[in-house]
Write a protein that holds these residues in place. Structure first.
Motif, PDB file in Angstrom:
ATOM      1  N   ASN A 141       0.767  -1.285   0.027  1.00  4.18           N
ATOM      2  CA  ASN A 141      -0.085  -0.011  -0.062  1.00  4.18           C
ATOM      3  C   ASN A 141       0.709   1.319   0.195  1.00  4.18           C
ATOM      4  N   GLY A 192      -0.071   4.249   0.124  1.00  6.65           N
ATOM      5  CA  GLY A 192      -0.784   5.295   0.862  1.00  6.65           C
ATOM      6  C   GLY A 192      -1.850   5.989  -0.491  1.00  6.65           C
ATOM      7  N   ARG A 193      -2.453   6.607   0.379  1.00  5.67           N
ATOM      8  CA  ARG A 193      -3.580   7.543  -0.517  1.00  5.67           C
ATOM      9  C   ARG A 193      -2.861   8.906  -0.885  1.00  5.67           C
ATOM     10  N   ASP A 239      -7.012  10.667  -4.599  1.00  2.00           N
ATOM     11  CA  ASP A 239      -7.769   9.390  -4.239  1.00  2.00           C
ATOM     12  C   ASP A 239      -8.829   9.706  -3.060  1.00  2.00           C
ATOM     13  N   TYR A 240      -9.069  10.858  -2.956  1.00  2.00           N
ATOM     14  CA  TYR A 240     -10.134  11.652  -1.992  1.00  2.00           C
ATOM     15  C   TYR A 240     -11.310  11.922  -2.597  1.00  2.00           C
ATOM     16  N   ILE A 284     -13.679   6.854   5.511  1.00  2.00           N
ATOM     17  CA  ILE A 284     -12.496   5.631   5.510  1.00  2.00           C
ATOM     18  C   ILE A 284     -12.586   5.003   7.189  1.00  2.00           C
ATOM     19  N   HIS A 342     -10.324   3.005   9.606  1.00  2.40           N
ATOM     20  CA  HIS A 342      -8.920   2.873   9.581  1.00  2.40           C
ATOM     21  C   HIS A 342      -8.668   1.567  10.167  1.00  2.40           C
ATOM     22  N   THR A 348      -5.261   6.999  11.794  1.00  3.27           N
ATOM     23  CA  THR A 348      -5.733   7.438  10.533  1.00  3.27           C
ATOM     24  C   THR A 348      -4.518   7.755   9.684  1.00  3.27           C
ATOM     25  N   ASP A 375      -3.942   6.202   6.099  1.00  6.64           N
ATOM     26  CA  ASP A 375      -5.169   6.589   5.199  1.00  6.64           C
ATOM     27  C   ASP A 375      -5.067   7.752   4.756  1.00  6.64           C
ATOM     28  N   GLU A 404     -12.477   6.180  12.400  1.00  5.08           N
ATOM     29  CA  GLU A 404     -12.870   6.567  10.855  1.00  5.08           C
ATOM     30  C   GLU A 404     -13.063   7.823  10.585  1.00  5.08           C
TER      31      GLU A 404
END
Length: 344
Positions: free
Chosen positions: A5, A7-8, A12-13, A19, A21, A75, A78, A107
């Protein structure tokens, strides 16, 4: 097919995206001891079961910032793994105490997006909630982060800027169930100053300083499972230095504020916050506070004090914060606006 991964990135948002977590975290007494080893934390309510019981609680809860860092750390993979900087906070509230043995998860909902004009990054606003094993929300806050784009110069989303409150209203402050200061012992707390002894506009120099060590910062950041690359990977910054996690500075400044604010026992709301300048190993952190407001709560004898907590590096004379153009002075590390509970 890759299984890792990266990461974003900003692309990507999307507004309204939720999200959830990964990796919930069960907190134990060992984490309290380690937190107090990392910082000169001495507020009595978080240090002594007996003191907390005398204030109407079942025992000593986990430190408010320990809970915050735990949720924040969830968090990072993400929200800020590819961050350039964590820019600010707003609308933070501690809603329930966190007890040893509680399991926290987090989240976040994306509530704002704005691409920067250079096309290399953008700002993402998220509202994060920390929940315990009963799915009760223990704390919530908004933060905004500058995040790199995966590809420079791509299409920019329509900007959405959230409308945020400048402060948490006193009536929205949550006092933990059972808390009262009827039998409050100022000898054990460390100072005699109660809410009525402070005046709005008062400035308090917290006197002491602590030099930030690389090893302690690394230990703290790993404790919160914060995986942001700028904190661990020296090749991730052009200057080859690892950036000190902003929460480490917050906890250090809060602990230093004991000298002058020993009875500001519990942080219950976060109105605003800015990491004004980067902190690196070797910097010596000092702190001062300004009293911004005072208010009663729904519980007689329990008052709320609104404080600006400022962390500085090096030796700073006086209480200067910004220059004539309104920019933070280079020695300012942190400007944090919060509410705390204090005996009236």
């Amino acid at each position: 097919m890759t299984k890792t991964n990266p990461g974003r990135f900003f692309e990507d948002y999307a507004i309204g995206q939720v999200i959830r977590h990964a990796v919930p975290r069960t907190l134990a007494e060992g984490e309290r001891a380690l937190y107090h080893a990392l910082y000169p934390a001495r507020h009595a309510l978080y240090s002594s079961d007996e003191f907390a019981i005398s204030c109407g609680l079942d025992g000593s809860p986990m430190d408010d910032l320990l809970a915050f860092h735990t949720v924040f750390g969830k968090t990072v993979p993400d929200v800020s793994l590819n961050a350039v900087a964590n820019l600010g906070y707003a609308e933070g509230r501690w809603l329930l105490p966190v007890w040893p043995g509680d399991t926290l998860r987090a989240e976040s909902e994306v509530i704002g997006l704005k691409q920067n004009s250079n096309g290399k990054s953008g700002v993402v606003w998220v509202r994060t909630r920390g929940l315990n094993q009963q799915d009760e929300v223990v704390l919530e806050y908004v933060r905004w982060v500058m995040v790199r784009r995966r590809e420079e110069g791509g299409d920019a989303p329509e900007p959405v800027l959230p409308t945020l409150s400048g402060t948490v209203a006193p009536q929205d402050i949550v006092v933990p169930e059972g808390l009262n200061f009827d039998a409050y012992n100022t000898d054990l707390a460390g100072e005699t100053h109660r809410l009525g002894d402070y005046t709005v506009g008062e400035l308090i120099d917290h006197v002491d300083g602590v030099t930030i060590e690389e090893a302690e910062h690394m230990l703290a950041t790993r404790l919160w499972q914060n995986t942001a690359k700028v904190h661990f990977d020296a090749t991730n910054r052009d200057d080859g230095r690892r950036l000190i996690y902003g929460g480490h500075v917050i906890s250090m400044a809060r602990a230093l504020s004991f000298n002058g604010l020993a009875n500001a026992q519990m942080i219950v709301a976060l109105n605003a916050g800015a990491h004004a300048n980067p902190c690196f190993a070797g910097d010596t952190v000092r702190a001062w506070s300004e009293v911004l407001d005072k208010a009663p709560t729904a519980v007689p004898g329990v008052g709320a004090i609104r404080l600006r907590l400022v962390a500085t590096k090096g030796r700073v004379d006086g209480f200067a914060l910004k220059d004539a153009a309104g920019r933070y002075l280079p020695e300012i590390l942190l400007d944090l606006d919060y509410w705390a509970l204090m005996p009236e």
